[in-house]
Design a protein around this motif. Structure first.
Motif, PDB file in Angstrom:
ATOM      1  N   PHE A 115      54.034  23.818  29.021  1.00  0.00           N
ATOM      2  CA  PHE A 115      53.759  24.355  30.340  1.00  0.00           C
ATOM      3  C   PHE A 115      53.737  23.206  31.330  1.00  0.00           C
ATOM      4  N   LYS A 116      53.850  23.552  32.579  1.00  0.00           N
ATOM      5  CA  LYS A 116      53.835  22.549  33.632  1.00  0.00           C
ATOM      6  C   LYS A 116      52.413  22.388  34.145  1.00  0.00           C
ATOM      7  N   LEU A 117      52.096  21.182  34.547  1.00  0.00           N
ATOM      8  CA  LEU A 117      50.788  20.902  35.100  1.00  0.00           C
ATOM      9  C   LEU A 117      50.491  21.797  36.296  1.00  0.00           C
ATOM     10  N   SER A 118      51.524  22.130  37.044  1.00  0.00           N
ATOM     11  CA  SER A 118      51.333  22.962  38.232  1.00  0.00           C
ATOM     12  C   SER A 118      50.869  24.375  37.890  1.00  0.00           C
ATOM     13  N   SER A 119      51.016  24.771  36.619  1.00  0.00           N
ATOM     14  CA  SER A 119      50.570  26.112  36.235  1.00  0.00           C
ATOM     15  C   SER A 119      49.060  26.175  35.985  1.00  0.00           C
ATOM     16  N   LEU A 120      48.420  25.016  35.891  1.00  0.00           N
ATOM     17  CA  LEU A 120      46.973  24.986  35.707  1.00  0.00           C
ATOM     18  C   LEU A 120      46.257  25.166  37.045  1.00  0.00           C
ATOM     19  N   PRO A 121      45.071  25.764  37.020  1.00  0.00           N
ATOM     20  CA  PRO A 121      44.286  25.832  38.248  1.00  0.00           C
ATOM     21  C   PRO A 121      43.938  24.417  38.723  1.00  0.00           C
ATOM     22  N   GLN A 122      43.743  24.237  39.996  1.00  0.00           N
ATOM     23  CA  GLN A 122      43.492  22.915  40.575  1.00  0.00           C
ATOM     24  C   GLN A 122      42.301  22.206  39.921  1.00  0.00           C
ATOM     25  N   ASN A 123      41.258  22.960  39.569  1.00  0.00           N
ATOM     26  CA  ASN A 123      40.072  22.318  38.990  1.00  0.00           C
ATOM     27  C   ASN A 123      40.322  21.786  37.579  1.00  0.00           C
ATOM     28  N   MET A 124      41.462  22.106  36.988  1.00  0.00           N
ATOM     29  CA  MET A 124      41.788  21.582  35.661  1.00  0.00           C
ATOM     30  C   MET A 124      42.739  20.395  35.711  1.00  0.00           C
ATOM     31  N   HIS A 125      43.163  20.005  36.907  1.00  0.00           N
ATOM     32  CA  HIS A 125      44.033  18.847  37.041  1.00  0.00           C
ATOM     33  C   HIS A 125      43.220  17.576  36.835  1.00  0.00           C
ATOM     34  N   ALA A 126      43.862  16.584  36.278  1.00  0.00           N
ATOM     35  CA  ALA A 126      43.198  15.288  36.090  1.00  0.00           C
ATOM     36  C   ALA A 126      42.928  14.665  37.449  1.00  0.00           C
ATOM     37  N   HIS A 127      41.828  13.978  37.537  1.00  0.00           N
ATOM     38  CA  HIS A 127      41.525  13.237  38.762  1.00  0.00           C
ATOM     39  C   HIS A 127      41.143  11.813  38.368  1.00  0.00           C
ATOM     40  N   PRO A 128      41.491  10.863  39.216  1.00  0.00           N
ATOM     41  CA  PRO A 128      41.235   9.470  38.853  1.00  0.00           C
ATOM     42  C   PRO A 128      39.746   9.168  38.799  1.00  0.00           C
ATOM     43  N   ILE A 129      39.379   8.256  37.915  1.00  0.00           N
ATOM     44  CA  ILE A 129      38.017   7.783  37.809  1.00  0.00           C
ATOM     45  C   ILE A 129      38.012   6.370  38.335  1.00  0.00           C
ATOM     46  N   GLU A 130      37.222   6.139  39.368  1.00  0.00           N
ATOM     47  CA  GLU A 130      37.163   4.811  39.976  1.00  0.00           C
ATOM     48  C   GLU A 130      36.481   3.837  39.014  1.00  0.00           C
ATOM     49  N   PRO A 131      37.031   2.624  38.884  1.00  0.00           N
ATOM     50  CA  PRO A 131      36.382   1.624  38.028  1.00  0.00           C
ATOM     51  C   PRO A 131      34.988   1.292  38.555  1.00  0.00           C
ATOM     52  N   LEU A 132      34.108   0.886  37.656  1.00  0.00           N
ATOM     53  CA  LEU A 132      32.767   0.465  38.048  1.00  0.00           C
ATOM     54  C   LEU A 132      32.849  -0.892  38.728  1.00  0.00           C
ATOM     55  N   GLN A 133      31.949  -1.153  39.610  1.00  0.00           N
ATOM     56  CA  GLN A 133      31.915  -2.440  40.312  1.00  0.00           C
ATOM     57  C   GLN A 133      31.188  -3.486  39.510  1.00  0.00           C
TER      58      GLN A 133
END
Length: 133
Positions: A115-133
Motif C-alpha cells: 500500500f502507499k503511505l498516502s493511503s494511511l490516515p495522517q496521524n499514522m504517518h511518521a514524523h521526525p523526532i528532534e535530536p536531544l540537545q
C-alpha cells in the motif's frame, strides 16, 4: 499471513525515545544511540520490557530506603546505567535463525500486500523526532 519484522534502528530509536519520554531521565542523544546499537533483533515488546525494567532501576538504587514511610524520598531519574543493567535482564525474543526461517516462510507463503503511505490516515504517518540537545 503478514510478517511483521523486528524494528530497524530508526524504529527502535523512536520507540525508546517515546517510552523514555514518559519518565524522568538523564539520557542524552548519544545514550539513546548506544542503546539502539545494543538492541538489534529486539521486538517492540522487548523494548517495552527494557524500558519498564530500566524505570525500576532508580528504585533498586534506593534499596530499603524506599520502604521508610516516615521519610519523603525523591526518586532519582533513569540513567544509562539502568538501561545497561536492563539489557542484561531482558533479552531479544527473536533469534537470528528464527528470523531467517520466518523470512523464508514469508517469501513462500506470506501476503504480498502493498500500500502507499498516502493511503494511511495522517496521524499514522511518521514524523521526525528532534535530536536531544
Amino acid at each position: 499471513r503478514i510478517l511483521v519484522p523486528v524494528p530497524d534502528e530508526d524504529a527502535r530509536y523512536g520507540i525508546l525515545r517515546n517510552l523514555a519520554s514518559k519518565q524522568t531521565n538523564t539520557l542524552t542523544e548519544q545514550d539513546f544511540r548506544r542503546i539502539v546499537q545494543k538492541t538489534n533483533l529486539y521486538s517492540a515488546s522487548d523494548l517495552t520490557q527494557v524500558c519498564k525494567d530500566a524505570s525500576m532501576g532508580p528504585l533498586r538504587d534506593l534499596g530499603t530506603a524506599v520502604l521508610d514511610m516516615d521519610q519523603q524520598i525523591e526518586v532519582p531519574p533513569i540513567q544509562l546505567k539502568h538501561f545497561e543493567s536492563s539489557l542484561k535482564n531482558v533479552r531479544a525474543s527473536v533469534k537470528q535463525e528464527s528470523l531467517i526461517a520466518y523470512q523464508k516462510w514469508d517469501s513462500k507463503f506470506g501476503s504480498k500486500l502493498t500500500f502507499k503511505l498516502s493511503s494511511l490516515p495522517q496521524n499514522m504517518h511518521a514524523h521526525p523526532i528532534e535530536p536531544l540537545q
